[in-house]
Motif scaffolding. Structure first.
Motif, short mmCIF file in Angstrom:
data_model
loop_
_atom_site.label_atom_id
_atom_site.label_comp_id
_atom_site.label_asym_id
_atom_site.label_seq_id
_atom_site.Cartn_x
_atom_site.Cartn_y
_atom_site.Cartn_z
N GLY A 273 0.79 -1.23 0.00
CA GLY A 273 0.00 0.00 0.00
C GLY A 273 0.82 1.27 0.00
N TYR A 274 0.47 2.18 0.92
CA TYR A 274 1.10 3.51 0.95
C TYR A 274 2.57 3.46 1.35
CZ TYR A 274 -3.50 5.56 0.40
OH TYR A 274 -4.71 5.92 -0.09
N LEU A 275 3.02 2.38 1.96
CA LEU A 275 4.43 2.29 2.35
C LEU A 275 5.37 2.37 1.16
CD1 LEU A 275 4.31 -0.50 5.09
CD2 LEU A 275 4.59 1.97 5.43
N VAL A 276 4.90 1.96 -0.01
CA VAL A 276 5.75 1.96 -1.20
C VAL A 276 5.15 2.80 -2.33
CG1 VAL A 276 6.91 -0.22 -0.70
CG2 VAL A 276 4.77 -0.23 -1.98
N LEU A 277 4.27 3.72 -1.99
CA LEU A 277 3.64 4.56 -3.02
C LEU A 277 4.69 5.26 -3.87
CD1 LEU A 277 1.18 5.84 -4.38
CD2 LEU A 277 1.27 7.64 -2.62
N GLY A 278 5.68 5.88 -3.24
CA GLY A 278 6.71 6.58 -3.99
C GLY A 278 7.48 5.65 -4.91
N SER A 279 7.79 4.46 -4.41
CA SER A 279 8.53 3.49 -5.22
C SER A 279 7.69 3.05 -6.41
CB SER A 279 8.90 2.27 -4.38
OG SER A 279 9.79 2.64 -3.35
N ARG A 280 6.41 2.81 -6.19
CA ARG A 280 5.53 2.39 -7.29
C ARG A 280 5.41 3.50 -8.33
NH1 ARG A 280 0.06 -0.37 -5.41
NH2 ARG A 280 -0.01 -0.86 -7.63
N LEU A 281 5.23 4.73 -7.87
CA LEU A 281 5.11 5.84 -8.82
C LEU A 281 6.42 6.03 -9.58
CD1 LEU A 281 3.09 8.40 -6.68
CD2 LEU A 281 2.26 7.04 -8.61
N ARG A 282 7.57 5.89 -8.89
CA ARG A 282 8.85 6.01 -9.57
C ARG A 282 9.01 4.91 -10.61
NH1 ARG A 282 12.48 5.21 -5.70
NH2 ARG A 282 12.29 7.32 -4.93
N ARG A 283 8.67 3.66 -10.23
CA ARG A 283 8.78 2.55 -11.18
C ARG A 283 7.89 2.77 -12.39
NH1 ARG A 283 6.56 -1.80 -8.59
NH2 ARG A 283 6.96 -3.11 -10.38
N LEU A 284 6.65 3.21 -12.14
CA LEU A 284 5.72 3.48 -13.24
C LEU A 284 6.27 4.60 -14.14
CD1 LEU A 284 2.99 2.98 -14.62
CD2 LEU A 284 1.99 4.62 -13.01
N SER A 285 6.78 5.65 -13.52
CA SER A 285 7.33 6.76 -14.27
C SER A 285 8.53 6.32 -15.10
CB SER A 285 7.74 7.89 -13.32
OG SER A 285 8.37 8.93 -14.01
N GLU A 286 9.43 5.57 -14.49
CA GLU A 286 10.61 5.11 -15.21
C GLU A 286 10.23 4.20 -16.38
OE1 GLU A 286 12.98 3.39 -12.08
OE2 GLU A 286 13.69 5.35 -11.41
N ALA A 287 9.25 3.32 -16.17
CA ALA A 287 8.81 2.43 -17.24
C ALA A 287 8.15 3.23 -18.37
CB ALA A 287 7.84 1.38 -16.70
N PHE A 288 7.32 4.19 -17.99
CA PHE A 288 6.65 5.04 -18.99
C PHE A 288 7.67 5.83 -19.80
CE2 PHE A 288 4.72 9.13 -20.18
CZ PHE A 288 3.67 8.68 -20.97
N LEU A 289 8.62 6.48 -19.10
CA LEU A 289 9.61 7.29 -19.81
C LEU A 289 10.53 6.44 -20.67
CD1 LEU A 289 10.47 9.90 -17.04
CD2 LEU A 289 9.06 10.22 -19.09
N ALA A 290 10.84 5.23 -20.23
CA ALA A 290 11.65 4.33 -21.05
C ALA A 290 10.92 4.00 -22.35
CB ALA A 290 11.99 3.06 -20.28
N GLU A 291 9.62 3.75 -22.27
CA GLU A 291 8.82 3.47 -23.47
C GLU A 291 8.76 4.69 -24.39
OE1 GLU A 291 7.11 0.55 -24.63
OE2 GLU A 291 8.59 -0.25 -23.23
N ILE A 292 8.59 5.86 -23.80
CA ILE A 292 8.54 7.09 -24.60
C ILE A 292 9.89 7.30 -25.29
CG2 ILE A 292 8.25 9.60 -24.55
CD1 ILE A 292 5.65 7.88 -24.06
N ASN A 293 10.98 7.13 -24.54
CA ASN A 293 12.31 7.29 -25.15
C ASN A 293 12.55 6.27 -26.25
OD1 ASN A 293 13.23 9.58 -23.82
ND2 ASN A 293 13.96 8.42 -22.07
N ARG A 294 12.05 5.06 -26.05
CA ARG A 294 12.17 4.03 -27.09
C ARG A 294 11.39 4.43 -28.34
NH1 ARG A 294 10.64 -2.07 -25.90
NH2 ARG A 294 8.66 -1.23 -26.54
N ALA A 295 10.23 5.06 -28.15
CA ALA A 295 9.44 5.52 -29.30
C ALA A 295 10.21 6.59 -30.08
CB ALA A 295 8.09 6.07 -28.83
N TYR A 296 10.83 7.54 -29.36
CA TYR A 296 11.65 8.55 -30.05
C TYR A 296 12.78 7.87 -30.81
CZ TYR A 296 9.47 12.42 -27.45
OH TYR A 296 8.58 13.33 -26.93
N GLN A 297 13.46 6.94 -30.15
CA GLN A 297 14.58 6.23 -30.76
C GLN A 297 14.12 5.46 -32.00
OE1 GLN A 297 16.26 3.09 -28.30
NE2 GLN A 297 18.31 3.56 -29.06
#
Length: 169
Positions: A8-32
């Motif tokens: 739950g909330y104990l890892v909210l920041g970690s989950r959001l960071r993981r989601l953000s990193e995965a999303f940005l990696a996909e976006i960067n791959r699209a640019y590439q």
């Protein structure tokens, strides 16, 4: 349910960071994959400069909600790549105005269709899932809640309340 979901909330920041990193990696791959040398972390600056001829570093930092030093570092990186230039403001010598260079404007023309495709792809991705459709409103609500409260103070208050020795009430 995986470990992150179960905590739950104990890892909210970690989950959001993981989601953000995965999303940005996909976006960067699209640019590439499109053959465009662009990093998703540059998006806020390019977007704002696509809407404004010039902005000061202070204005950029305020609008993208990062510290002035973080904005300065990002601008220095883009400047080193020849994508933006800075000039001293004519009416206030302390202000540095940031503008896209010719190379920056050419890159902007290449990435704008990618932005439209990202919006379209993400809309299509979430449109069949009622819960996923609530993501952006939920993130906005959480951001607003964080702006209005001091989570650390609330946690300390909870600690102090829960740690009072028995009989001292």
């Amino acid at each position: 349910m995986n470990l992150y979901q179960s905590l739950g909330y104990l890892v909210l920041g970690s989950r959001l960071r993981r989601l953000s990193e995965a999303f940005l990696a996909e976006i960067n791959r699209a640019y590439q994959n499109a053959g465009i040398d662009f990093d998703a972390s540059w998006f806020p600056v390019f977007y704002l400069l696509s809407k404004n001829d010039a902005l000061s570093i202070k204005e950029l930092s305020e609008q993208i909600e990062v510290s002035h030093p973080a904005a300065s570092q990002l601008i220095a990186n883009l400047k080193k790549r020849g994508l933006v230039s800075t000039d001293t403001c004519s009416d206030d010598g302390r202000r540095q105005l940031v503008t896209l260079t010719t190379s920056g404007r050419e890159l902007l023309a290449q990435i704008m269709p990618v932005w439209a495709a990202i919006t379209e792809a993400m809309t299509q991705l979430v449109e069949g899932d009622e819960t996923a459709l609530q993501l952006l409103p939920a993130v906005t609500a959480l951001e607003n809640t964080f702006r209005q409260s001091k989570l650390a103070d609330n946690i300390v208050e909870k600690l102090n309340t829960n740690l009072k020795p028995a009989g001292n009430e």
